[in-house]
Motif scaffolding. Structure first.
Motif, PDB file in Angstrom:
ATOM      1  N   TYR A   1      34.317  72.302  77.854  1.00  6.71           N
ATOM      2  CA  TYR A   1      33.099  73.183  77.984  1.00  6.71           C
ATOM      3  C   TYR A   1      32.100  72.810  76.614  1.00  6.71           C
ATOM      4  CZ  TYR A   1      30.267  77.477  77.031  1.00  6.71           C
ATOM      5  OH  TYR A   1      29.472  78.546  76.947  1.00  6.71           O
TER       6      TYR A   1
ATOM      7  N   TYR B   1      45.291  82.474  87.578  1.00  7.60           N
ATOM      8  CA  TYR B   1      45.646  83.397  88.440  1.00  7.60           C
ATOM      9  C   TYR B   1      47.007  83.474  88.638  1.00  7.60           C
ATOM     10  CZ  TYR B   1      45.953  86.763  92.335  1.00  7.60           C
ATOM     11  OH  TYR B   1      46.170  87.707  92.982  1.00  7.60           O
TER      12      TYR B   1
ATOM     13  N   PHE C   1      30.734  73.594  86.430  1.00  2.08           N
ATOM     14  CA  PHE C   1      31.171  74.551  87.564  1.00  2.08           C
ATOM     15  C   PHE C   1      32.914  74.006  88.084  1.00  2.08           C
ATOM     16  CE2 PHE C   1      31.763  75.063  92.328  1.00  2.08           C
ATOM     17  CZ  PHE C   1      31.550  76.475  92.352  1.00  2.08           C
ATOM     18  N   ILE C   2      33.085  72.657  88.204  1.00  2.00           N
ATOM     19  CA  ILE C   2      34.400  72.342  88.392  1.00  2.00           C
ATOM     20  C   ILE C   2      35.606  72.841  87.330  1.00  2.00           C
ATOM     21  CG2 ILE C   2      35.975  70.181  88.830  1.00  2.00           C
ATOM     22  CD1 ILE C   2      33.460  68.922  90.276  1.00  2.00           C
TER      23      ILE C   2
ATOM     24  N   PHE D   1      35.557  75.377  85.326  1.00  2.00           N
ATOM     25  CA  PHE D   1      35.939  76.802  85.226  1.00  2.00           C
ATOM     26  C   PHE D   1      36.471  77.202  86.884  1.00  2.00           C
ATOM     27  CE2 PHE D   1      32.501  77.179  82.045  1.00  2.00           C
ATOM     28  CZ  PHE D   1      33.303  77.743  81.135  1.00  2.00           C
ATOM     29  N   ASP D   2      36.081  76.304  88.092  1.00  2.00           N
ATOM     30  CA  ASP D   2      36.953  76.610  89.081  1.00  2.00           C
ATOM     31  C   ASP D   2      38.373  76.217  88.832  1.00  2.00           C
ATOM     32  OD1 ASP D   2      34.932  77.612  90.543  1.00  2.00           O
ATOM     33  OD2 ASP D   2      35.052  75.862  91.976  1.00  2.00           O
ATOM     34  N   ILE D   3      38.623  75.229  88.121  1.00  2.47           N
ATOM     35  CA  ILE D   3      40.072  74.716  87.961  1.00  2.47           C
ATOM     36  C   ILE D   3      40.924  75.688  87.068  1.00  2.47           C
ATOM     37  CG2 ILE D   3      41.585  72.902  86.959  1.00  2.47           C
ATOM     38  CD1 ILE D   3      39.377  70.938  88.419  1.00  2.47           C
ATOM     39  N   GLU D   4      40.002  76.210  86.087  1.00  5.66           N
ATOM     40  CA  GLU D   4      40.509  77.120  85.183  1.00  5.66           C
ATOM     41  C   GLU D   4      41.024  78.417  85.865  1.00  5.66           C
ATOM     42  OE1 GLU D   4      39.702  79.423  80.981  1.00  5.66           O
ATOM     43  OE2 GLU D   4      37.990  78.623  82.031  1.00  5.66           O
ATOM     44  N   ILE D   5      40.193  78.783  86.790  1.00  2.00           N
ATOM     45  CA  ILE D   5      40.584  80.092  87.376  1.00  2.00           C
ATOM     46  C   ILE D   5      41.749  79.704  88.174  1.00  2.00           C
ATOM     47  CG2 ILE D   5      39.671  81.728  89.201  1.00  2.00           C
ATOM     48  CD1 ILE D   5      38.789  82.224  86.442  1.00  2.00           C
ATOM     49  N   ILE D   6      41.846  78.666  89.045  1.00  2.96           N
ATOM     50  CA  ILE D   6      43.010  78.500  89.854  1.00  2.96           C
ATOM     51  C   ILE D   6      44.232  78.239  89.161  1.00  2.96           C
ATOM     52  CG2 ILE D   6      43.942  76.546  91.307  1.00  2.96           C
ATOM     53  CD1 ILE D   6      41.205  75.777  92.120  1.00  2.96           C
TER      54      ILE D   6
END
Length: 119
Positions: free
Chosen positions: A107, A79, A68-69, A71-76
């Motif tokens: 992953y 963008y 989860f972390i 993929f959150d960092i990837e999106i941050i």
């Protein structure tokens, strides 16, 4: 200071709504307590007894949290890169490919450890 007045007013309204909702719920909500309502809710399953110290979490819990972390960092990071893509040129593309490869390594690690299997 004039630019901050709308932000202050919005914050005050949000705080007033939150506090008012909690107070109104205390006054208008039902007050019929019984043993079932006071127990912890676990989707209709009888709660399992826990040790006094809280017990240990399985490794899959931490693998899921790590995924989860990641993929959150990837999106941050993706963008702002997508917003400024035209100005970055080939350097920005190479840096983002390296970043995505790094994310894919994390992953793959979670996948190999069984973090994606829901028993």
């Amino acid at each position: 200071m004039d630019l901050y007045y709308p932000i202050i007013v919005l914050g005050a309204l949000a705080a007033a709504f939150a506090i008012g909702s909690v107070i109104m719920a205390a006054f208008t909500g039902p007050k019929r307590w019984n043993r079932a309502k006071l127990e912890a809710y676990e989707c209709g399953i009888e709660p399992t007894p826990q040790p006094v110290g809280g017990g240990r979490f399985p490794v899959k819990y931490y693998l899921t949290a790590m995924l989860f972390i990641v993929f959150d960092i990837e999106i941050i990071f993706l963008y702002p890169w997508a917003v400024a893509f035209d100005g970055l040129g080939i350097f920005g593309l190479i840096e983002m490919v390296l970043f995505i490869v790094t994310v894919l390594v994390a992953y793959a690690y979670v996948w190999r450890r069984g973090g994606l299997e829901w028993d």
